[in-house]
Design a protein around this motif. Structure first.
Motif, PDB file in Angstrom:
ATOM      1  N   PRO A 177       0.812  -1.220   0.000  1.00 52.25           N
ATOM      2  CA  PRO A 177       0.000   0.000   0.000  1.00 52.25           C
ATOM      3  C   PRO A 177       0.843   1.266   0.000  1.00 52.25           C
ATOM      4  N   ALA A 178       0.301   2.302  -0.643  1.00 49.46           N
ATOM      5  CA  ALA A 178       1.044   3.553  -0.831  1.00 49.46           C
ATOM      6  C   ALA A 178       1.200   4.362   0.451  1.00 49.46           C
ATOM      7  N   HIS A 179       0.388   4.071   1.477  1.00 54.16           N
ATOM      8  CA  HIS A 179       0.466   4.913   2.690  1.00 54.16           C
ATOM      9  C   HIS A 179       1.801   4.797   3.400  1.00 54.16           C
ATOM     10  N   GLY A 180       2.508   3.686   3.245  1.00 54.31           N
ATOM     11  CA  GLY A 180       3.868   3.559   3.753  1.00 54.31           C
ATOM     12  C   GLY A 180       4.025   3.346   5.241  1.00 54.31           C
ATOM     13  N   VAL A 181       2.937   3.191   5.986  1.00 57.33           N
ATOM     14  CA  VAL A 181       3.032   2.993   7.435  1.00 57.33           C
ATOM     15  C   VAL A 181       3.438   1.546   7.708  1.00 57.33           C
ATOM     16  N   THR A 182       4.560   1.370   8.391  1.00 58.17           N
ATOM     17  CA  THR A 182       5.117   0.035   8.573  1.00 58.17           C
ATOM     18  C   THR A 182       4.602  -0.636   9.848  1.00 58.17           C
ATOM     19  N   ILE A 183       4.837  -1.929   9.906  1.00 66.02           N
ATOM     20  CA  ILE A 183       4.528  -2.689  11.118  1.00 66.02           C
ATOM     21  C   ILE A 183       5.262  -2.092  12.315  1.00 66.02           C
ATOM     22  N   GLY A 184       6.555  -1.826  12.172  1.00 60.43           N
ATOM     23  CA  GLY A 184       7.342  -1.291  13.285  1.00 60.43           C
ATOM     24  C   GLY A 184       6.867   0.070  13.750  1.00 60.43           C
ATOM     25  N   ASP A 185       6.576   0.974  12.807  1.00 58.82           N
ATOM     26  CA  ASP A 185       6.161   2.329  13.180  1.00 58.82           C
ATOM     27  C   ASP A 185       4.757   2.338  13.795  1.00 58.82           C
ATOM     28  N   SER A 186       3.851   1.545  13.244  1.00 55.77           N
ATOM     29  CA  SER A 186       2.494   1.513  13.794  1.00 55.77           C
ATOM     30  C   SER A 186       2.474   0.870  15.177  1.00 55.77           C
ATOM     31  N   TYR A 187       3.336  -0.112  15.375  1.00 54.40           N
ATOM     32  CA  TYR A 187       3.465  -0.732  16.689  1.00 54.40           C
ATOM     33  C   TYR A 187       3.964   0.290  17.711  1.00 54.40           C
ATOM     34  N   HIS A 188       4.965   1.083  17.332  1.00 49.65           N
ATOM     35  CA  HIS A 188       5.476   2.123  18.222  1.00 49.65           C
ATOM     36  C   HIS A 188       4.371   3.122  18.558  1.00 49.65           C
ATOM     37  N   ALA A 189       3.584   3.501  17.566  1.00 50.65           N
ATOM     38  CA  ALA A 189       2.481   4.433  17.811  1.00 50.65           C
ATOM     39  C   ALA A 189       1.463   3.830  18.776  1.00 50.65           C
ATOM     40  N   TRP A 190       1.142   2.569  18.596  1.00 53.08           N
ATOM     41  CA  TRP A 190       0.185   1.889  19.471  1.00 53.08           C
ATOM     42  C   TRP A 190       0.668   1.890  20.922  1.00 53.08           C
ATOM     43  N   MET A 191       1.942   1.648  21.103  1.00 53.64           N
ATOM     44  CA  MET A 191       2.487   1.516  22.456  1.00 53.64           C
ATOM     45  C   MET A 191       2.823   2.857  23.095  1.00 53.64           C
ATOM     46  N   HIS A 192       3.179   3.870  22.272  1.00 56.25           N
ATOM     47  CA  HIS A 192       3.779   5.069  22.856  1.00 56.25           C
ATOM     48  C   HIS A 192       3.266   6.403  22.319  1.00 56.25           C
ATOM     49  N   ASP A 193       2.450   6.430  21.264  1.00 53.73           N
ATOM     50  CA  ASP A 193       2.107   7.710  20.624  1.00 53.73           C
ATOM     51  C   ASP A 193       0.671   7.669  20.105  1.00 53.73           C
ATOM     52  N   SER A 194      -0.299   7.881  20.984  1.00 53.30           N
ATOM     53  CA  SER A 194      -1.702   7.771  20.590  1.00 53.30           C
ATOM     54  C   SER A 194      -2.104   8.843  19.572  1.00 53.30           C
ATOM     55  N   GLY A 195      -1.408   9.983  19.576  1.00 53.36           N
ATOM     56  CA  GLY A 195      -1.698  11.024  18.587  1.00 53.36           C
ATOM     57  C   GLY A 195      -1.421  10.540  17.173  1.00 53.36           C
ATOM     58  N   ARG A 196      -0.299   9.881  16.982  1.00 54.21           N
ATOM     59  CA  ARG A 196       0.025   9.324  15.667  1.00 54.21           C
ATOM     60  C   ARG A 196      -0.952   8.206  15.309  1.00 54.21           C
ATOM     61  N   LEU A 197      -1.330   7.438  16.301  1.00 52.80           N
ATOM     62  CA  LEU A 197      -2.276   6.353  16.064  1.00 52.80           C
ATOM     63  C   LEU A 197      -3.601   6.887  15.526  1.00 52.80           C
ATOM     64  N   ARG A 198      -4.044   8.015  16.062  1.00 49.93           N
ATOM     65  CA  ARG A 198      -5.293   8.633  15.599  1.00 49.93           C
ATOM     66  C   ARG A 198      -5.181   9.041  14.121  1.00 49.93           C
ATOM     67  N   GLU A 199      -4.000   9.491  13.712  1.00 45.78           N
ATOM     68  CA  GLU A 199      -3.805   9.891  12.314  1.00 45.78           C
ATOM     69  C   GLU A 199      -4.005   8.721  11.355  1.00 45.78           C
ATOM     70  N   TYR A 200      -3.701   7.514  11.815  1.00 41.96           N
ATOM     71  CA  TYR A 200      -3.819   6.353  10.942  1.00 41.96           C
ATOM     72  C   TYR A 200      -5.261   6.091  10.512  1.00 41.96           C
TER      73      TYR A 200
END
Length: 220
Positions: A177-200
């Motif tokens: 997919p073109a969005h480019g959000v990786t497993i590693g980055d989304s996992y980090h957002a889930w664990m540590h950055d709810s603001g980024r998670l909301r952007e997803y």
């Protein structure tokens, strides 16, 4: 780029766990030397649980089901953890079904598809969230926190097209997919950055199961 392959196919050998309220666990995965059929297991609590025939999942509230049908972890990430922990880590000790080689599992994009062997097609859904059973299995102090701090969770996958998998099968990326959000980055957002998670939630091609999980986590 090196050829990506399935290094091991691992199935559960059930064992008793001393982790709180667990009882019997299927986290103890051991390699097998034969082809294993893989199919969509259905709903988490009422389906077949694991995507691999012959595998077993006991904590059906938190593991298994269509969006966690298969769990993959890279041998290269095991090698990194071996250096950090100063101990040998055989494939399967993290509870993965597929130990891969030559594949950037944590760099995979959410929703990308992999062709494995002749027929099997899998799609990445999310990273693995560490739990008390995982910490018990590893026997490492504060393992949950330590694992959560790194962007090396491995990838859960859903079954797009059923088929057999065996050690030595090639893994080919079919679509990313073109969005480019990786497993590693989304996992980090889930664990540590709810603001980024909301952007997803704004991504058009986010896996629907993950979208629902994010909404629940953010209480939306």
């Amino acid at each position: 780029m090196s050829r990506a392959t399935v290094l091991q196919v691992n199935l559960a050998v059930p064992e008793k766990s001393d982790a709180k309220n667990v009882g019997i666990t299927g986290i103890n995965k051991q390699p097998v030397d034969h082809p294993v059929p893989v199919r969509a297991p259905g709903p988490k609590r009422t389906g077949l649980h694991s995507g691999l025939v012959g595998d077993q999942i006991f904590d059906i509230d938190n593991h298994g089901g269509d969006d966690q049908a298969v769990y993959a972890y890279a041998r290269e990430d095991y090698d990194w953890w071996e250096q950090q922990l100063g101990r040998s880590l055989p494939g399967g000790i993290f509870g993965e079904n597929l130990t891969t080689e030559g594949l950037d599992v944590n760099g995979a994009v959410l929703g990308e598809t992999w062709a494995i062997g002749d027929e099997l097609v899998l799609q990445t859904t999310f990273g693995r969230i560490p739990c008390a059973t995982f910490q018990w299995k590893m026997g490492e102090p504060r393992w949950v926190k330590r694992f959560a701090a790194e962007r090396r969770p491995g990838a859960y996958l859903r079954v797009v097209r059923p088929g057999d998998v065996r050690a030595g099968d090639e893994v080919r990326i079919l679509n990313r997919p073109a969005h480019g959000v990786t497993i590693g980055d989304s996992y980090h957002a889930w664990m540590h950055d709810s603001g980024r998670l909301r952007e997803y939630l704004e991504l058009d091609d986010l896996p629907e199961g993950l979208r629902a999980d994010i909404r629940r986590k953010l209480k939306l």
